[in-house]
Scaffold this active site. Structure first.
Site, PDB file in Angstrom:
ATOM      1  N   HIS A 119      -4.575 -12.326   6.082  1.00 41.49           N
ATOM      2  CA  HIS A 119      -3.232 -12.348   6.682  1.00 41.49           C
ATOM      3  C   HIS A 119      -2.986 -13.611   7.501  1.00 41.49           C
ATOM      4  CE1 HIS A 119      -2.675  -8.337   5.274  1.00 41.49           C
ATOM      5  NE2 HIS A 119      -3.519  -7.789   6.123  1.00 41.49           N
ATOM      6  N   ASP A 156      -8.016  -5.494  -1.143  1.00 47.46           N
ATOM      7  CA  ASP A 156      -7.671  -4.816   0.098  1.00 47.46           C
ATOM      8  C   ASP A 156      -6.371  -4.044  -0.133  1.00 47.46           C
ATOM      9  OD1 ASP A 156      -8.461  -5.282   3.264  1.00 47.46           O
ATOM     10  OD2 ASP A 156      -6.333  -4.858   3.009  1.00 47.46           O
ATOM     11  N   HIS A 158      -3.885  -3.955   1.716  1.00 39.04           N
ATOM     12  CA  HIS A 158      -2.766  -4.748   2.229  1.00 39.04           C
ATOM     13  C   HIS A 158      -2.696  -6.070   1.468  1.00 39.04           C
ATOM     14  CE1 HIS A 158      -4.263  -2.257   5.687  1.00 39.04           C
ATOM     15  NE2 HIS A 158      -3.011  -1.846   5.571  1.00 39.04           N
ATOM     16  N   ASP A 233     -10.154  -0.154   2.518  1.00 40.67           N
ATOM     17  CA  ASP A 233      -9.053   0.648   3.044  1.00 40.67           C
ATOM     18  C   ASP A 233      -8.203   1.348   1.983  1.00 40.67           C
ATOM     19  OD1 ASP A 233      -8.245  -1.917   2.404  1.00 40.67           O
ATOM     20  OD2 ASP A 233      -7.466  -2.394   4.388  1.00 40.67           O
TER      21      ASP A 233
END
Length: 302
Positions: A119, A156, A158, A233
């Site tokens: 990110h 991931d 995200h 996740d």
């Protein structure tokens, strides 16, 4: 199979903070106790230097991070309060991925028991990510002339928005992200290929999507090295995930990626990414599974 770690760089977080700082030490201890890695395969990360960070990050942003002058808004977006310890740990995490990438080119596979900070943009940090370790590693290898092309397989839950933004328009780096469509970040960037998954996605749908897209991604990317951001996740019990993968499904995911890289003769670099299960031991179990599957694939095919 060499692994670099930085859990000795401790950052004090307030009670109830969502970032699972203990999992990094727990993972290293589990990998050793279960014999997935031996002590001789582990190496503590040093601190990445500023010139290397400049390969992927704006100088003004680095000035603010190193000097501790991030604004309150920037710290909220990052998810951490600034501290010298945070800077040290972030630099060590990047160093681990750079070192693992060099080791993978020599030995076929290596990894970082941290990293996957996807990110982080060139000019800002977000979502618990100060620096983008994979971006720095790719640019370092390209600068050294070790590689021309790279593939990022970001699984991931995200989207790897920072990585996508850093490499936007760069044909030498293919970014492939499979992530929750309605999850953070809520304003997505454009990867080379994005696969959006619905809330509640289970093993069969997830594995089907991966098996559909990964061979074509490898064909299109024509990489010299594969960076695998193996976030755990997507697990059903992850507090931030919204998908419903089982531990067995996640391990199958990891085996598919490792096998695809190995069978094409591509060096594989493992990084952790997210994992926010409660208890955190469930995330650690899944991270152990990633390393076990990758080690088994590369050992079995030696």
């Amino acid at each position: 199979m060499r692994a670099f770690f930085c859990d000795t760089y401790e950052v004090a977080l307030p009670a109830g903070h969502r970032f699972p700082m203990p999992k990094y030490r727990m993972l290293r201890e589990r990998l050793l106790s279960e014999g997935v890695l031996g002590a001789e395969q582990l190496e503590e990360s040093d601190l990445i230097d500023r010139p290397s960070l400049l390969l992927a990050h704006a100088p003004e942003y680095l000035d603010a991070v190193f000097s501790g002058t991030l604004s309150d808004a920037e710290q909220r977006r990052l998810g951490f309060h600034w501290s010298p310890a945070l800077v040290r740990r972030s630099r060590a995490s990047v160093f681990g991925t750079v070192a693992a990438a060099r080791a993978a080119l020599r030995e076929g596979i290596a990894g970082n028991l941290a990293g996957g900070t996807h990110h982080a943009y060139a000019d800002r940090g977000t979502g618990f990510c100060v620096f983008n370790d994979i971006a720095v590693a790719i640019r370092t290898l390209q600068r050294e002339g070790s590689i021309d092309r790279a593939l990022v397989v970001d699984l991931d839950v995200h989207q790897g928005d920072g990585t996508a933004a850093i490499f936007a328009g760069d044909e030498s780096v293919f970014t492939f992200s499979m992530h929750g469509a309605k999850n953070f970040p809520f304003r997505k960037q454009r990867s080379s290929l994005d696969v959006d998954l619905p809330d509640g996605c289970r093993d069969a749908e997830y594995i089907g999507a991966l098996e559909t897209h990964l061979p074509a991604v490898l064909d299109r990317a024509r990489p010299d090295v594969v960076f695998f951001l193996a976030g755990v996740d997507p697990l059903e019990h992850d507090q931030l995930g919204r998908l419903k993968l089982s531990p067995a499904g996640l391990r199958l995911r990891d085996r598919i990626v490792a096998t695809a890289a190995h069978d094409r003769g591509l060096p594989l670099v493992l990084t952790l990414g997210g994992g926010y299960s409660n208890p955190i031991a469930l995330s650690v179990d899944a991270h152990v599974g990633t390393w076990r599957e990758a080690a088994d694939v590369f050992r079995a095919r030696c």
